[in-house]
Enzyme design. Structure first.
Site, short mmCIF file in Angstrom:
data_model
loop_
_atom_site.label_atom_id
_atom_site.label_comp_id
_atom_site.label_asym_id
_atom_site.label_seq_id
_atom_site.Cartn_x
_atom_site.Cartn_y
_atom_site.Cartn_z
N ASP A 1 -61.71 -42.90 36.09
CA ASP A 1 -61.85 -43.96 35.08
C ASP A 1 -60.53 -44.54 34.55
OD1 ASP A 1 -64.56 -43.52 35.33
OD2 ASP A 1 -64.71 -42.25 33.54
N GLY B 1 -58.88 -60.32 45.00
CA GLY B 1 -58.91 -61.78 44.81
C GLY B 1 -60.24 -62.27 44.29
O1 F6P Z 1 -66.17 -40.21 34.52
C1 F6P Z 1 -66.41 -40.45 35.86
C2 F6P Z 1 -67.71 -41.17 36.06
O2 F6P Z 1 -67.88 -41.39 37.44
C3 F6P Z 1 -67.85 -42.48 35.28
O3 F6P Z 1 -67.18 -43.54 35.89
C4 F6P Z 1 -69.35 -42.64 35.27
O4 F6P Z 1 -69.78 -43.42 34.18
C5 F6P Z 1 -69.84 -41.22 35.15
O5 F6P Z 1 -68.80 -40.38 35.61
C6 F6P Z 1 -71.09 -40.92 35.93
O6 F6P Z 1 -71.45 -39.61 35.68
P1 F6P Z 1 -72.59 -38.83 36.48
O7 F6P Z 1 -72.05 -38.56 37.84
O8 F6P Z 1 -72.79 -37.59 35.68
O9 F6P Z 1 -73.77 -39.74 36.52
#
Ligand code: F6P
Length: 329
Positions: free
Chosen positions: A134, A192
């Site tokens: 993230d 892009g």
């Molecule tokens: O924090 C990493 C992440 O992949 C976020 O981008 C996403 O919102 C979340 O984890 C998804 O979590 P899970 O795999 O528990 O659904």
């Protein structure tokens, strides 16, 4: 010193490279590493990693070839029980019982909050490592896994461009990032894309449609929009609907990249970051530091108090939006 290491929260490419660095740096310094499986949940259940020869101590050879491997061989999880004061205290007792003197948790915001809580009730040294795609953490300019996630997203958008160009289409491509738009913004600049929708910069659908009309008048037959999952619209599917209702001049399709961004072999930048931060974390723990996170700030390897790291979220560079507008016109 006996050092414990765990991965918690969503997996990120580079976690294994970080583990390899921790194990090898510790071994080189005469210390030993215990791998804890399934994050804080595994710690509460006393689930330790065993090497091929059944040992709890991870030796130099136990991490061979791991730099290029995606996911985490330690496994990961999200653990509600650890978030309670009883859970945190129980984890501290388990660490003490196994004579672990330092813990290095690798993960995102929740993981580091857990590390901070633990550092307040446990006598051992806790040094966190930023492992999440993230890129939303304070205390580091880049988190381990972000660069690979962007690389994967750009590769997907490049491929979708072929179909968009062949069929005169607009694509709404949704990328992960939770509440943070950095993956979306970086992907948009690198691929892009003409439109980007991120939680840090809301734009009313009517304004986006106006931009799309201008783009169409300027002769663009196909368009890419990158939508952060945390965008106020509710994501790419919702955004496609909103823009259609507002008079989008393009026929469109939606692609949700989702967990694809968390997988795959880490790109070299993530392997290097993971290697450097893992080594910094071991040195810090061995020298008696605790309650800190290893990070990279303005090119310098740093240690930032965990309290600061979890006090808010990293701000994305919204100057990039200006670039996108210029490039898309
Ligand atoms: O924090 C990493 C992440 O992949 C976020 O981008 C996403 O919102 C979340 O984890 C998804 O979590 P899970 O795999 O528990 O659904």
């Amino acid at each position: 010193m006996r050092i414990g290491v765990l991965c918690s929260g969503g997996d990120a490419p580079g976690m294994n490279a970080c583990l390899r660095s921790i194990v090898r740096t510790a071994c080189a310094g005469g210390h030993e590493v215990y791998g804890i499986q399934y994050g804080y949940d595994g710690l509460l259940n006393e689930k330790f990693y065993r090497t091929d020869n059944g040992s709890l101590v991870m030796g130099m050879r136990s991490v061979s070839g791991l730099s290029k491997v995606g996911g985490t061989i330690l496994h990961s999880s999200r653990c509600k029980r650890f978030e309670t004061p009883e859970g945190t205290r129980q984890a501290a007792d388990i660490l003490t019982k196994h004579k672990i003197e330092a813990l290095l948790p690798i993960g995102g915001n929740g993981t580091l909050q857990g590390a901070l809580d633990l550092s307040k009730v446990w006598s051992g040294n806790v040094i966190g490592l930023p492992g999440t795609i993230d890129n939303d953490l304070l205390g580091t300019d880049f988190t381990i896994g972000f660069a690979t996630a962007v690389h994967t997203a750009v590769d997907a958008v490049d491929k979708l461009r072929d179909t968009a160009g062949s069929h005169d289409l607009m694509f709404f491509v949704e990328v992960m990032g939770r509440h943070c738009g950095d993956i979306a913004l970086a992907t948009a600049v690198a691929s892009g894309a003409e439109i980007v929708c991120i939680p840090e910069a809301e734009e009313p659908p009517a304004k986006i449609v106006e931009t799309l009309r201008l783009i169409k008048e300027a002769g663009k037959t196909s368009v890419m929009a990158i939508v952060a999952e945390g965008d106020e619209s509710g994501g790419a599917i919702a955004m496609q609907k909103l823009l259609k209702e507002a008079g989008n001049p393009y026929e469109s399709r939606t692609v949700v990249l989702g967990h694809v961004l968390r997988g795959g072999s880490p790109i070299p930048g993530d392997r290097i970051l993971a290697s450097e931060l893992g080594s910094v974390a071991v040195s810090a723990a061995v020298s008696g530091a605790t309650g800190k996170m290893a990070g990279l700030v303005c090119g310098e390897l740093t240690l930032t108090p965990l309290e600061e790291c979890v006090s808010g979220h990293r701000r994305v560079n919204t100057d990039r939006l200006r670039l996108l507008r210029i490039f898309a016109s």
